[in-house]
Design a protein around this motif. Sequence first.
Motif, PDB file in Angstrom:
ATOM      1  N   VAL A   1      11.611  -7.721   6.916  1.00  0.00           N
ATOM      2  CA  VAL A   1      11.581  -6.256   6.903  1.00  0.00           C
ATOM      3  C   VAL A   1      12.081  -5.746   5.558  1.00  0.00           C
ATOM      4  O   VAL A   1      11.496  -4.827   4.973  1.00  0.00           O
ATOM      5  N   ALA A   2      13.156  -6.335   5.021  1.00  0.00           N
ATOM      6  CA  ALA A   2      13.688  -5.916   3.717  1.00  0.00           C
ATOM      7  C   ALA A   2      12.653  -6.156   2.624  1.00  0.00           C
ATOM      8  O   ALA A   2      12.471  -5.318   1.734  1.00  0.00           O
ATOM      9  N   GLU A   3      11.950  -7.281   2.684  1.00  0.00           N
ATOM     10  CA  GLU A   3      10.896  -7.585   1.706  1.00  0.00           C
ATOM     11  C   GLU A   3       9.761  -6.566   1.796  1.00  0.00           C
ATOM     12  O   GLU A   3       9.278  -6.058   0.780  1.00  0.00           O
ATOM     13  N   ILE A   4       9.346  -6.252   3.013  1.00  0.00           N
ATOM     14  CA  ILE A   4       8.275  -5.277   3.222  1.00  0.00           C
ATOM     15  C   ILE A   4       8.693  -3.914   2.667  1.00  0.00           C
ATOM     16  O   ILE A   4       7.922  -3.256   1.965  1.00  0.00           O
ATOM     17  N   LYS A   5       9.915  -3.490   2.943  1.00  0.00           N
ATOM     18  CA  LYS A   5      10.397  -2.194   2.459  1.00  0.00           C
ATOM     19  C   LYS A   5      10.410  -2.141   0.942  1.00  0.00           C
ATOM     20  O   LYS A   5       9.998  -1.141   0.343  1.00  0.00           O
ATOM     21  N   ARG A   6      10.862  -3.223   0.295  1.00  0.00           N
ATOM     22  CA  ARG A   6      10.854  -3.270  -1.171  1.00  0.00           C
ATOM     23  C   ARG A   6       9.431  -3.176  -1.704  1.00  0.00           C
ATOM     24  O   ARG A   6       9.157  -2.422  -2.641  1.00  0.00           O
ATOM     25  N   ASN A   7       8.531  -3.944  -1.114  1.00  0.00           N
ATOM     26  CA  ASN A   7       7.141  -3.961  -1.576  1.00  0.00           C
ATOM     27  C   ASN A   7       6.474  -2.598  -1.428  1.00  0.00           C
ATOM     28  O   ASN A   7       5.803  -2.116  -2.345  1.00  0.00           O
ATOM     29  N   VAL A   8       6.647  -1.976  -0.277  1.00  0.00           N
ATOM     30  CA  VAL A   8       6.010  -0.685  -0.013  1.00  0.00           C
ATOM     31  C   VAL A   8       6.599   0.402  -0.906  1.00  0.00           C
ATOM     32  O   VAL A   8       5.865   1.199  -1.499  1.00  0.00           O
ATOM     33  N   THR A   9       7.915   0.424  -1.024  1.00  0.00           N
ATOM     34  CA  THR A   9       8.565   1.431  -1.861  1.00  0.00           C
ATOM     35  C   THR A   9       8.120   1.305  -3.310  1.00  0.00           C
ATOM     36  O   THR A   9       7.783   2.303  -3.954  1.00  0.00           O
ATOM     37  N   ALA A  10       8.092   0.086  -3.830  1.00  0.00           N
ATOM     38  CA  ALA A  10       7.641  -0.123  -5.219  1.00  0.00           C
ATOM     39  C   ALA A  10       6.194   0.315  -5.390  1.00  0.00           C
ATOM     40  O   ALA A  10       5.844   0.972  -6.377  1.00  0.00           O
ATOM     41  N   LEU A  11       5.346  -0.021  -4.438  1.00  0.00           N
ATOM     42  CA  LEU A  11       3.933   0.350  -4.512  1.00  0.00           C
ATOM     43  C   LEU A  11       3.757   1.863  -4.534  1.00  0.00           C
ATOM     44  O   LEU A  11       3.009   2.403  -5.358  1.00  0.00           O
ATOM     45  N   LEU A  12       4.465   2.562  -3.655  1.00  0.00           N
ATOM     46  CA  LEU A  12       4.295   4.006  -3.545  1.00  0.00           C
ATOM     47  C   LEU A  12       4.949   4.776  -4.687  1.00  0.00           C
ATOM     48  O   LEU A  12       4.562   5.905  -4.971  1.00  0.00           O
ATOM     49  N   GLU A  13       5.920   4.174  -5.344  1.00  0.00           N
ATOM     50  CA  GLU A  13       6.587   4.847  -6.460  1.00  0.00           C
ATOM     51  C   GLU A  13       5.929   4.556  -7.809  1.00  0.00           C
ATOM     52  O   GLU A  13       6.302   5.153  -8.812  1.00  0.00           O
ATOM     53  N   THR A  14       4.953   3.658  -7.827  1.00  0.00           N
ATOM     54  CA  THR A  14       4.294   3.275  -9.078  1.00  0.00           C
ATOM     55  C   THR A  14       2.984   4.030  -9.232  1.00  0.00           C
ATOM     56  O   THR A  14       2.109   3.940  -8.370  1.00  0.00           O
ATOM     57  N   PRO A  15       2.821   4.770 -10.326  1.00  0.00           N
ATOM     58  CA  PRO A  15       1.530   5.418 -10.574  1.00  0.00           C
ATOM     59  C   PRO A  15       0.461   4.369 -10.903  1.00  0.00           C
ATOM     60  O   PRO A  15       0.719   3.445 -11.674  1.00  0.00           O
ATOM     61  N   GLU A  16      -0.698   4.523 -10.313  1.00  0.00           N
ATOM     62  CA  GLU A  16      -1.806   3.613 -10.590  1.00  0.00           C
ATOM     63  C   GLU A  16      -2.098   3.595 -12.089  1.00  0.00           C
ATOM     64  O   GLU A  16      -2.104   4.627 -12.750  1.00  0.00           O
ATOM     65  N   GLY A  17      -2.288   2.392 -12.634  1.00  0.00           N
ATOM     66  CA  GLY A  17      -2.614   2.242 -14.042  1.00  0.00           C
ATOM     67  C   GLY A  17      -1.408   2.001 -14.926  1.00  0.00           C
ATOM     68  O   GLY A  17      -1.546   1.751 -16.117  1.00  0.00           O
ATOM     69  N   SER A  18      -0.197   2.061 -14.375  1.00  0.00           N
ATOM     70  CA  SER A  18       0.999   1.917 -15.205  1.00  0.00           C
ATOM     71  C   SER A  18       1.589   0.513 -15.203  1.00  0.00           C
ATOM     72  O   SER A  18       2.536   0.251 -15.938  1.00  0.00           O
ATOM     73  N   CYS A  19       1.063  -0.388 -14.401  1.00  0.00           N
ATOM     74  CA  CYS A  19       1.570  -1.758 -14.337  1.00  0.00           C
ATOM     75  C   CYS A  19       0.706  -2.633 -15.242  1.00  0.00           C
ATOM     76  O   CYS A  19      -0.469  -2.871 -14.938  1.00  0.00           O
ATOM     77  N   PRO A  20       1.264  -3.130 -16.371  1.00  0.00           N
ATOM     78  CA  PRO A  20       0.461  -3.881 -17.336  1.00  0.00           C
ATOM     79  C   PRO A  20      -0.224  -5.118 -16.756  1.00  0.00           C
ATOM     80  O   PRO A  20      -1.327  -5.453 -17.147  1.00  0.00           O
ATOM     81  N   GLY A  21       0.403  -5.787 -15.808  1.00  0.00           N
ATOM     82  CA  GLY A  21      -0.172  -7.007 -15.244  1.00  0.00           C
ATOM     83  C   GLY A  21      -1.272  -6.759 -14.238  1.00  0.00           C
ATOM     84  O   GLY A  21      -2.075  -7.644 -13.956  1.00  0.00           O
ATOM     85  N   ASP A  22      -1.332  -5.560 -13.678  1.00  0.00           N
ATOM     86  CA  ASP A  22      -2.322  -5.233 -12.658  1.00  0.00           C
ATOM     87  C   ASP A  22      -2.520  -3.722 -12.664  1.00  0.00           C
ATOM     88  O   ASP A  22      -1.802  -2.983 -12.000  1.00  0.00           O
ATOM     89  N   ARG A  23      -3.493  -3.251 -13.411  1.00  0.00           N
ATOM     90  CA  ARG A  23      -3.714  -1.803 -13.568  1.00  0.00           C
ATOM     91  C   ARG A  23      -4.126  -1.126 -12.265  1.00  0.00           C
ATOM     92  O   ARG A  23      -4.000   0.088 -12.135  1.00  0.00           O
ATOM     93  N   ALA A  24      -4.586  -1.886 -11.278  1.00  0.00           N
ATOM     94  CA  ALA A  24      -4.961  -1.293  -9.994  1.00  0.00           C
ATOM     95  C   ALA A  24      -3.754  -1.077  -9.092  1.00  0.00           C
ATOM     96  O   ALA A  24      -3.830  -0.331  -8.117  1.00  0.00           O
ATOM     97  N   TYR A  25      -2.615  -1.706  -9.426  1.00  0.00           N
ATOM     98  CA  TYR A  25      -1.401  -1.585  -8.618  1.00  0.00           C
ATOM     99  C   TYR A  25      -0.857  -0.155  -8.715  1.00  0.00           C
ATOM    100  O   TYR A  25      -0.855   0.449  -9.774  1.00  0.00           O
ATOM    101  N   GLY A  26      -0.374   0.354  -7.614  1.00  0.00           N
ATOM    102  CA  GLY A  26       0.202   1.688  -7.585  1.00  0.00           C
ATOM    103  C   GLY A  26      -0.717   2.677  -6.902  1.00  0.00           C
ATOM    104  O   GLY A  26      -1.841   2.361  -6.516  1.00  0.00           O
ATOM    105  N   ILE A  27      -0.214   3.878  -6.766  1.00  0.00           N
ATOM    106  CA  ILE A  27      -0.926   4.931  -6.050  1.00  0.00           C
ATOM    107  C   ILE A  27      -1.572   5.898  -7.038  1.00  0.00           C
ATOM    108  O   ILE A  27      -0.955   6.312  -8.012  1.00  0.00           O
ATOM    109  N   SER A  28      -2.801   6.255  -6.762  1.00  0.00           N
ATOM    110  CA  SER A  28      -3.492   7.246  -7.566  1.00  0.00           C
ATOM    111  C   SER A  28      -2.853   8.615  -7.326  1.00  0.00           C
ATOM    112  O   SER A  28      -2.569   8.984  -6.188  1.00  0.00           O
TER     113      SER A  28
END
Length: 109
Positions: A16-43
């Motif tokens: 559950v802690a891992e899931i919460k970290r993953n989801v929070t990071a995903l939702l707080e990251t603007p799409e296109g801002s992660c150099p390793g994966d430009r599709a990561y993040g929310i539009s």
Amino acid sequence: MAVVFVGFDYMNEEIVAEIKRNVTALLETPEGSCPGDRAYGISFDFVDMPINVAKNLAALSVIDKLEVYEPRVELKEITTETDLESGHLKNIYLIGPNKDYEETEADEE
């Protein structure tokens, strides 16, 4: 933005802690801002759209990204709080376990 997690009572606390970290990071990251994966993040294309349109576009973006980056969960509901004085909107994402998710052997490693 706020994230509320529901329905994880039966799961291992570490998972559950891992899931919460993953989801929070995903939702707080603007799409296109992660150099390793430009599709990561929310539009954030929904910014400055009418409220109903913005809410639907935000929900679609979250649903699509959770399917790819954290398939163990799903978006259950999205609500929007409005601060009329400042004109700001706050999306609240209700996240729960994906009952249809099945772990594969690759996931277990």
